[in-house]
Design a protein around this motif. Structure first.
Motif, short mmCIF file in Angstrom:
data_model
loop_
_atom_site.label_atom_id
_atom_site.label_comp_id
_atom_site.label_asym_id
_atom_site.label_seq_id
_atom_site.Cartn_x
_atom_site.Cartn_y
_atom_site.Cartn_z
N GLN A 4 0.85 -1.19 0.00
CA GLN A 4 0.00 0.00 0.00
C GLN A 4 0.89 1.24 0.00
O GLN A 4 1.99 1.23 0.52
N ARG A 5 0.36 2.31 -0.61
CA ARG A 5 1.12 3.56 -0.74
C ARG A 5 0.45 4.66 0.07
O ARG A 5 -0.76 4.84 0.01
N THR A 51 -3.94 10.61 -10.24
CA THR A 51 -5.28 10.40 -9.70
C THR A 51 -5.43 8.94 -9.27
O THR A 51 -4.99 8.03 -9.98
N ALA A 52 -6.06 8.72 -8.12
CA ALA A 52 -6.35 7.39 -7.58
C ALA A 52 -5.11 6.51 -7.48
O ALA A 52 -5.15 5.32 -7.76
N SER A 53 -4.00 7.12 -7.05
CA SER A 53 -2.75 6.37 -6.96
C SER A 53 -2.31 6.06 -5.53
O SER A 53 -1.33 5.34 -5.33
N ASP A 55 -3.24 4.87 -1.40
CA ASP A 55 -4.17 4.19 -0.50
C ASP A 55 -4.50 5.05 0.72
O ASP A 55 -5.53 4.84 1.36
N ARG A 80 -8.77 13.41 -4.72
CA ARG A 80 -8.43 13.03 -6.10
C ARG A 80 -7.35 11.95 -6.14
O ARG A 80 -7.43 11.02 -6.92
N LEU A 82 -6.56 9.77 -3.85
CA LEU A 82 -6.91 8.54 -3.15
C LEU A 82 -7.62 7.54 -4.04
O LEU A 82 -8.46 7.92 -4.86
N LYS A 83 -7.26 6.27 -3.86
CA LYS A 83 -7.99 5.20 -4.56
C LYS A 83 -9.40 5.15 -4.01
O LYS A 83 -9.65 5.54 -2.86
N GLN A 84 -10.31 4.66 -4.81
CA GLN A 84 -11.71 4.53 -4.37
C GLN A 84 -11.86 3.51 -3.27
O GLN A 84 -11.20 2.55 -3.18
#
Length: 84
Positions: A4-5, A51-53, A55, A80, A82-84
């Protein structure tokens, strides 16, 4: 399994985020290039971060330094990236 990032916003000289993120890939972001972050950027315009990169976003004591009208911009950027 992919690590996880976490995006550490306003990292300064600190090389580690909160201990809860131990073992995560740490991406350090700061406006000051002299602290050698991974990403040099403002938290209100984090265009270099995809975008969405991420955690998680870790930002301590940073929003309080923004002008009131900039807080919504920073929060929108946090959402923006954050991952969904």
């Amino acid at each position: 399994m992919e690590k996880q990032r976490v995006l550490y916003v306003g990292c300064g000289m600190d090389q580690q985020a909160h201990p809860i993120f131990k073992g995560w890939d740490l991406v350090r972001l700061d406006v000051d290039p002299s602290v050698r972050p991974d990403v040099v950027s403002s938290m209100t315009q984090m265009r270099p971060v995809a975008t969405a990169s991420m955690d998680a976003v870790y930002s301590r004591h940073n929003l309080e330094h923004l002008e009131y009208h900039e807080v919504a911009l920073a929060l929108a950027e946090f959402r923006r990236v954050l991952k969904q």
